[in-house]
Design a protein around this motif. Structure first.
Motif, mmCIF file in Angstrom:
data_model
loop_
_atom_site.group_PDB
_atom_site.id
_atom_site.type_symbol
_atom_site.label_atom_id
_atom_site.label_comp_id
_atom_site.label_asym_id
_atom_site.label_seq_id
_atom_site.Cartn_x
_atom_site.Cartn_y
_atom_site.Cartn_z
ATOM 1 N N LYS A 144 -0.219 94.017 45.110
ATOM 2 C CA LYS A 144 -1.513 93.918 46.343
ATOM 3 C C LYS A 144 -1.543 92.433 46.873
ATOM 4 O O LYS A 144 -0.786 91.673 46.122
ATOM 5 N N LEU A 145 -1.830 92.517 48.012
ATOM 6 C CA LEU A 145 -2.244 91.356 48.732
ATOM 7 C C LEU A 145 -3.508 90.968 48.485
ATOM 8 O O LEU A 145 -4.559 91.645 48.571
ATOM 9 N N VAL A 146 -3.878 89.609 47.854
ATOM 10 C CA VAL A 146 -5.132 89.073 47.409
ATOM 11 C C VAL A 146 -5.162 87.622 47.928
ATOM 12 O O VAL A 146 -4.468 86.759 47.824
ATOM 13 N N LYS A 147 -6.455 87.361 48.614
ATOM 14 C CA LYS A 147 -6.894 86.202 48.947
ATOM 15 C C LYS A 147 -6.725 85.300 47.704
ATOM 16 O O LYS A 147 -7.529 85.685 46.609
ATOM 17 N N GLY A 148 -6.124 84.096 47.714
ATOM 18 C CA GLY A 148 -6.074 83.069 46.754
ATOM 19 C C GLY A 148 -6.859 81.921 47.040
ATOM 20 O O GLY A 148 -7.752 81.940 47.783
ATOM 21 N N GLY A 149 -6.580 80.743 46.152
ATOM 22 C CA GLY A 149 -7.402 79.583 46.142
ATOM 23 C C GLY A 149 -6.443 78.546 47.114
ATOM 24 O O GLY A 149 -6.025 79.049 48.351
ATOM 25 N N GLU A 150 -6.180 77.451 46.613
ATOM 26 C CA GLU A 150 -5.471 76.259 47.399
ATOM 27 C C GLU A 150 -3.892 76.489 47.695
ATOM 28 O O GLU A 150 -3.598 76.133 48.597
ATOM 29 N N GLU A 151 -3.499 77.067 46.714
ATOM 30 C CA GLU A 151 -1.993 77.306 46.730
ATOM 31 C C GLU A 151 -1.381 78.892 46.687
ATOM 32 O O GLU A 151 -2.130 79.386 45.893
ATOM 33 N N PRO A 152 -0.594 79.148 47.622
ATOM 34 C CA PRO A 152 -0.054 80.606 47.320
ATOM 35 C C PRO A 152 0.650 80.893 45.903
ATOM 36 O O PRO A 152 1.232 79.736 45.454
ATOM 37 N N LEU A 153 0.719 81.803 45.711
ATOM 38 C CA LEU A 153 1.306 82.289 44.461
ATOM 39 C C LEU A 153 1.831 83.617 44.183
ATOM 40 O O LEU A 153 1.144 84.440 44.793
ATOM 41 N N TYR A 154 2.837 84.082 43.749
ATOM 42 C CA TYR A 154 3.114 85.413 43.415
ATOM 43 C C TYR A 154 3.344 85.648 41.870
ATOM 44 O O TYR A 154 4.076 84.745 41.420
ATOM 45 N N VAL A 155 2.754 86.420 41.487
ATOM 46 C CA VAL A 155 2.687 86.736 40.025
ATOM 47 C C VAL A 155 3.072 88.193 39.885
ATOM 48 O O VAL A 155 2.389 89.053 40.360
ATOM 49 N N PRO A 156 4.114 88.406 39.012
ATOM 50 C CA PRO A 156 4.316 89.892 38.856
ATOM 51 C C PRO A 156 3.362 90.503 37.717
ATOM 52 O O PRO A 156 2.600 89.645 37.298
ATOM 53 N N ALA A 157 3.535 91.812 37.687
ATOM 54 C CA ALA A 157 2.236 92.347 36.890
ATOM 55 C C ALA A 157 2.617 91.842 35.237
ATOM 56 O O ALA A 157 3.711 91.566 35.150
ATOM 57 N N ASN A 158 1.557 91.911 34.663
ATOM 58 C CA ASN A 158 1.644 91.343 33.442
ATOM 59 C C ASN A 158 0.543 91.987 32.245
ATOM 60 O O ASN A 158 -0.109 92.949 32.805
ATOM 61 N N ASP A 159 0.251 91.634 31.107
ATOM 62 C CA ASP A 159 -0.487 92.003 30.313
ATOM 63 C C ASP A 159 -2.146 91.802 30.655
ATOM 64 O O ASP A 159 -2.979 92.606 30.244
ATOM 65 N N ARG A 160 -2.417 90.934 31.872
ATOM 66 C CA ARG A 160 -3.719 90.613 32.332
ATOM 67 C C ARG A 160 -4.005 91.322 33.454
ATOM 68 O O ARG A 160 -5.105 92.004 33.754
ATOM 69 N N VAL A 161 -3.003 91.480 34.172
ATOM 70 C CA VAL A 161 -3.004 92.044 35.589
ATOM 71 C C VAL A 161 -1.926 93.117 35.601
ATOM 72 O O VAL A 161 -0.757 92.834 35.608
ATOM 73 N N PRO A 162 -2.374 94.656 36.022
ATOM 74 C CA PRO A 162 -1.483 95.514 36.044
ATOM 75 C C PRO A 162 -0.634 95.596 37.374
ATOM 76 O O PRO A 162 0.098 96.708 37.261
ATOM 77 N N TYR A 163 -0.673 94.879 38.157
ATOM 78 C CA TYR A 163 0.129 95.194 39.393
ATOM 79 C C TYR A 163 0.641 93.569 39.785
ATOM 80 O O TYR A 163 0.064 92.729 39.201
ATOM 81 N N HIS A 164 1.463 93.718 40.677
ATOM 82 C CA HIS A 164 1.982 92.307 41.289
ATOM 83 C C HIS A 164 1.150 91.862 42.291
ATOM 84 O O HIS A 164 0.723 92.718 42.883
#
Length: 178
Positions: free
Chosen positions: A23-43
């Motif tokens: 998913k593309l998500v509006k973030g904060g001050e800096e961009p970031l890519y986070v793969p799916a993990n135990d807290r967020v089930p999607y990349h």
């Protein structure tokens, strides 16, 4: 033409969420890519400060990253912050050519203005013309040989949504304007 964040988010998510769990998500001050993990089930591709241009840029990095890199936070790449030396800036630019060529193609498909990014606001980027020319040369290669599969899929979705030509028209790319 108005470029709304909800549009780029919707286009990206409709195009890739199901098949790539991304998913593309509006973030904060800096961009970031986070793969799916135990807290967020999607990349998640977080783009910075609600900027449409940041969304396109971060998407382009995702489109360049291969399957294994997409399993790593920030695709496993190093990032040296602003204030880079001229030598480090040239190294940075080498890895930015393909993503920025894709970003330019996507921006054009969306009817959005692209600006080459040196991303070195606190340093002296030096002569950026060779970098801009390298990005343009990569655009020409993609126009001739085709984009990678995911990039082409998104380019088509953007062209359909924004009503722009559904092909890479090199007449729309002018290295002196980026």
């Amino acid at each position: 033409m108005e470029h709304k964040l909800k549009d780029i988010i919707g286009i990206f998510n409709r195009t890739f969420e199901q098949e790539y769990n991304t998913k593309l998500v509006k973030g904060g001050e800096e961009p970031l890519y986070v793969p799916a993990n135990d807290r967020v089930p999607y990349h998640a591709i977080y783009f910075a400060r609600g900027f449409y241009s940041s969304a396109l840029h971060e998407i382009a990095h995702w489109l360049v990253a291969g399957k294994e890199r997409r399993k790593l936070e920030e695709f496993g790449y190093w990032y040296e912050p602003d204030g880079r030396s001229a030598q480090r800036q040239r190294e940075f630019e080498k890895v930015e050519v393909k993503p920025q060529a894709i970003e330019w193609i996507l921006a054009t498909a969306a009817g959005f203005r692209y600006f080459a990014s040196s991303d070195n606001l606190d340093g002296n980027p030096g002569d950026t013309q060779p970098f801009k020319q390298a990005v343009y040369e990569q655009v020409k290669i993609y126009a001739e040989k085709g984009l990678p599969k995911r990039a082409e899929k998104l380019r088509q979705a953007l062209a359909d949504f924004y009503g722009t030509p559904n092909y890479i028209d090199l007449k729309q790319f002018d290295v002196t304007r980026i």
